[in-house]
Motif scaffolding. Structure first.
Motif, PDB file in Angstrom:
ATOM      1  N   MET A  59       0.675  -6.623   4.961  1.00 42.00           N
ATOM      2  CA  MET A  59      -0.436  -7.292   3.330  1.00 42.00           C
ATOM      3  C   MET A  59      -1.761  -6.134   3.850  1.00 42.00           C
ATOM      4  O   MET A  59      -1.775  -5.030   2.412  1.00 42.00           O
ATOM      5  CB  MET A  59      -0.641  -8.865   3.626  1.00 42.00           C
ATOM      6  N   PRO A  60      -1.874  -6.106   5.369  1.00 39.01           N
ATOM      7  CA  PRO A  60      -3.181  -5.451   4.444  1.00 39.01           C
ATOM      8  C   PRO A  60      -3.598  -3.617   4.620  1.00 39.01           C
ATOM      9  O   PRO A  60      -4.003  -2.923   4.071  1.00 39.01           O
ATOM     10  CB  PRO A  60      -3.898  -6.187   6.100  1.00 39.01           C
ATOM     11  N   ALA A  61      -2.000  -3.164   5.283  1.00 44.96           N
ATOM     12  CA  ALA A  61      -1.509  -2.420   4.953  1.00 44.96           C
ATOM     13  C   ALA A  61      -1.325  -1.359   4.056  1.00 44.96           C
ATOM     14  O   ALA A  61      -0.963  -0.263   3.418  1.00 44.96           O
ATOM     15  CB  ALA A  61      -0.033  -1.760   6.057  1.00 44.96           C
ATOM     16  N   SER A  62      -1.079  -2.696   3.318  1.00 48.98           N
ATOM     17  CA  SER A  62       0.339  -2.140   1.771  1.00 48.98           C
ATOM     18  C   SER A  62      -0.861  -1.963   0.582  1.00 48.98           C
ATOM     19  O   SER A  62      -1.061  -1.091   0.865  1.00 48.98           O
ATOM     20  CB  SER A  62       0.735  -3.025   1.741  1.00 48.98           C
ATOM     21  N   GLU A  63      -1.996  -2.593   0.830  1.00 53.04           N
ATOM     22  CA  GLU A  63      -3.557  -2.556   0.388  1.00 53.04           C
ATOM     23  C   GLU A  63      -3.856  -1.263   0.626  1.00 53.04           C
ATOM     24  O   GLU A  63      -4.635  -0.186  -0.307  1.00 53.04           O
ATOM     25  CB  GLU A  63      -4.614  -3.622   0.695  1.00 53.04           C
ATOM     26  N   LYS A  64      -4.269  -1.108   2.161  1.00 51.82           N
ATOM     27  CA  LYS A  64      -4.746   0.177   2.211  1.00 51.82           C
ATOM     28  C   LYS A  64      -3.997   1.230   1.757  1.00 51.82           C
ATOM     29  O   LYS A  64      -4.546   2.355   1.621  1.00 51.82           O
ATOM     30  CB  LYS A  64      -5.059   0.327   4.155  1.00 51.82           C
ATOM     31  N   HIS A  65      -2.873   1.793   2.184  1.00 53.52           N
ATOM     32  CA  HIS A  65      -2.153   2.838   1.766  1.00 53.52           C
ATOM     33  C   HIS A  65      -1.767   2.938   0.492  1.00 53.52           C
ATOM     34  O   HIS A  65      -1.647   3.970  -0.408  1.00 53.52           O
ATOM     35  CB  HIS A  65      -1.517   3.291   3.390  1.00 53.52           C
ATOM     36  N   LEU A  66      -1.415   1.745   0.409  1.00 57.89           N
ATOM     37  CA  LEU A  66      -0.062   1.632  -0.928  1.00 57.89           C
ATOM     38  C   LEU A  66      -0.487   1.120  -2.827  1.00 57.89           C
ATOM     39  O   LEU A  66      -0.453   1.154  -3.802  1.00 57.89           O
ATOM     40  CB  LEU A  66       1.070   0.710  -1.020  1.00 57.89           C
ATOM     41  N   ASN A  67      -1.797   0.335  -2.168  1.00 66.80           N
ATOM     42  CA  ASN A  67      -2.568  -0.087  -3.129  1.00 66.80           C
ATOM     43  C   ASN A  67      -1.822  -1.247  -3.749  1.00 66.80           C
ATOM     44  O   ASN A  67      -2.082  -1.849  -4.918  1.00 66.80           O
ATOM     45  CB  ASN A  67      -3.009   1.115  -4.238  1.00 66.80           C
ATOM     46  N   SER A  68      -1.589  -2.047  -2.873  1.00 67.54           N
ATOM     47  CA  SER A  68      -0.499  -3.283  -3.087  1.00 67.54           C
ATOM     48  C   SER A  68      -0.622  -4.003  -1.890  1.00 67.54           C
ATOM     49  O   SER A  68      -0.600  -3.365  -1.542  1.00 67.54           O
ATOM     50  CB  SER A  68       0.256  -3.316  -4.060  1.00 67.54           C
ATOM     51  N   GLU A  69      -0.935  -5.663  -2.453  1.00 68.51           N
ATOM     52  CA  GLU A  69      -0.803  -6.081  -1.181  1.00 68.51           C
ATOM     53  C   GLU A  69       0.679  -6.574  -1.234  1.00 68.51           C
ATOM     54  O   GLU A  69       1.659  -7.426   0.037  1.00 68.51           O
ATOM     55  CB  GLU A  69      -1.283  -7.191  -0.833  1.00 68.51           C
ATOM     56  N   SER A  70       2.192  -6.731  -1.936  1.00 66.93           N
ATOM     57  CA  SER A  70       2.796  -7.046  -2.858  1.00 66.93           C
ATOM     58  C   SER A  70       4.112  -5.997  -2.941  1.00 66.93           C
ATOM     59  O   SER A  70       3.493  -5.002  -3.193  1.00 66.93           O
ATOM     60  CB  SER A  70       2.982  -7.971  -4.466  1.00 66.93           C
ATOM     61  N   LEU A  71       4.825  -6.454  -2.138  1.00 64.52           N
ATOM     62  CA  LEU A  71       6.012  -5.757  -1.791  1.00 64.52           C
ATOM     63  C   LEU A  71       7.211  -6.376  -1.440  1.00 64.52           C
ATOM     64  O   LEU A  71       7.436  -7.838  -1.882  1.00 64.52           O
ATOM     65  CB  LEU A  71       6.554  -4.672   0.015  1.00 64.52           C
ATOM     66  N   LEU A  72       8.525  -5.556  -1.490  1.00 71.22           N
ATOM     67  CA  LEU A  72       9.920  -5.332  -1.578  1.00 71.22           C
ATOM     68  C   LEU A  72       9.657  -5.336  -0.122  1.00 71.22           C
ATOM     69  O   LEU A  72       9.726  -3.901   0.087  1.00 71.22           O
ATOM     70  CB  LEU A  72      10.951  -5.167  -2.571  1.00 71.22           C
ATOM     71  N   VAL A  73      10.073  -6.037   0.696  1.00 69.83           N
ATOM     72  CA  VAL A  73      10.980  -5.197   1.855  1.00 69.83           C
ATOM     73  C   VAL A  73      12.701  -5.421   2.134  1.00 69.83           C
ATOM     74  O   VAL A  73      13.300  -5.921   2.029  1.00 69.83           O
ATOM     75  CB  VAL A  73      10.092  -6.312   3.323  1.00 69.83           C
TER      76      VAL A  73
END
Length: 256
Positions: free
Chosen positions: A141-155
């Motif tokens: 979640m932190p890496a997604s917010e940092k690099h993808l501008n979103s804490e929410s994802l589909l894995v």
């Protein structure tokens, strides 16, 4: 994130190009130290469906007593993990030693407004689900917010449990997938439809590539086996995670 948003999110995913293979992919097998260079056959772990289940029980030397039948597994407790959407399942009883008690089917992990859902239900042990959820919250979640501008994802994950041996061989040690202690990840999709492919974006000098580098590093602080595309040809399309025991004291870490 509302369910309506996720419905749209999932609809977008189905229209996206395939990330290194089918969305609901089969799962890979870790190799023990030292890691080999692959078998050279066409099977791609995490993408192709294994050819078959383990073919037979371990061979018994002449004159030796046959191994006793594997006892039936019983559900020992309910599994409750805060913020994790799961369903407790009956114990998994597979052939030739495959299976496990405390089976759960996990569909999503939440942390406040952030939510990580899976492309399909992941069947694993309750204990592995705890480790997996902790890593998703602390690392992904932190890496997604940092690099993808979103804490929410589909894995994009495989199904977790699969009854098979390491490297999809007909004999040898069971994969951790056969024991409910492993999962494979081939990619991620953010709500806006941006896709991250392990196979295509690994080591790329982009935010997607840096995201994958960060989550791989954080995985090595949560799991005993982490194998990405740099590990061997079997893992070019995905990241394999498990909590198997390595070494006599179970204190050896494979992080590649």
């Amino acid at each position: 994130m509302t369910s309506n948003v996720y419905s749209i999110f999932l609809a977008v995913v189905t229209c996206l190009p395939v990330l290194g293979g089918p969305v609901l992919a089969a799962q890979p097998l870790p190799q023990m130290k030292p890691l080999g260079s692959g078998t050279g056959h066409g099977f791609v772990e995490g993408v192709d469906t294994p050819a078959a289940k383990p073919s037979s029980a371990p061979k018994v030397e002449k004159g030796a007593d046959p191994a006793p039948d594997t006892p039936a597994r019983t559900q020992t407790s309910a599994c409750v993990i805060p913020g994790v959407e799961l369903t407790v399942r009956s114990p998994v009883d597979g052939e030739n030693g495959c299976g496990f008690s405390d089976a759960v089917e996990v569909t999503a992990v939440e942390d406040g407004d952030a939510r990580i859902a899976f492309s399909g239900p992941v069947t694993i042990t309750c204990e592995f689900a705890k480790v997996f959820a902790e890593w998703l919250r602390d690392g992904v979640m932190p890496a997604s917010e940092k690099h993808l501008n979103s804490e929410s994802l589909l894995v994009m994950t495989g199904p977790g449990y699969q009854c098979r041996r390491r490297n999809n061989l007909p004999d040898g040690k069971l994969s951790e997938h056969a024991l409910g202690k492993a999962v494979d990840i081939s990619g991620f999709v953010v709500p806006e439809g941006q896709a991250v492919s392990v196979e295509k974006d690994w080591n790329a000098k982009t935010e997607k590539g840096r995201f994958l580098t960060d989550i791989h590093a954080s995985a090595c602080t949560h799991f005993t086996t982490v194998l990405g595309p740099d590990a061997d040809p079997h893992h070019v399309s995905h990241i394999h995670l498990d909590t198997g025991c390595h070494g006599k004291a179970c204190d050896y870490l494979i992080c590649q």
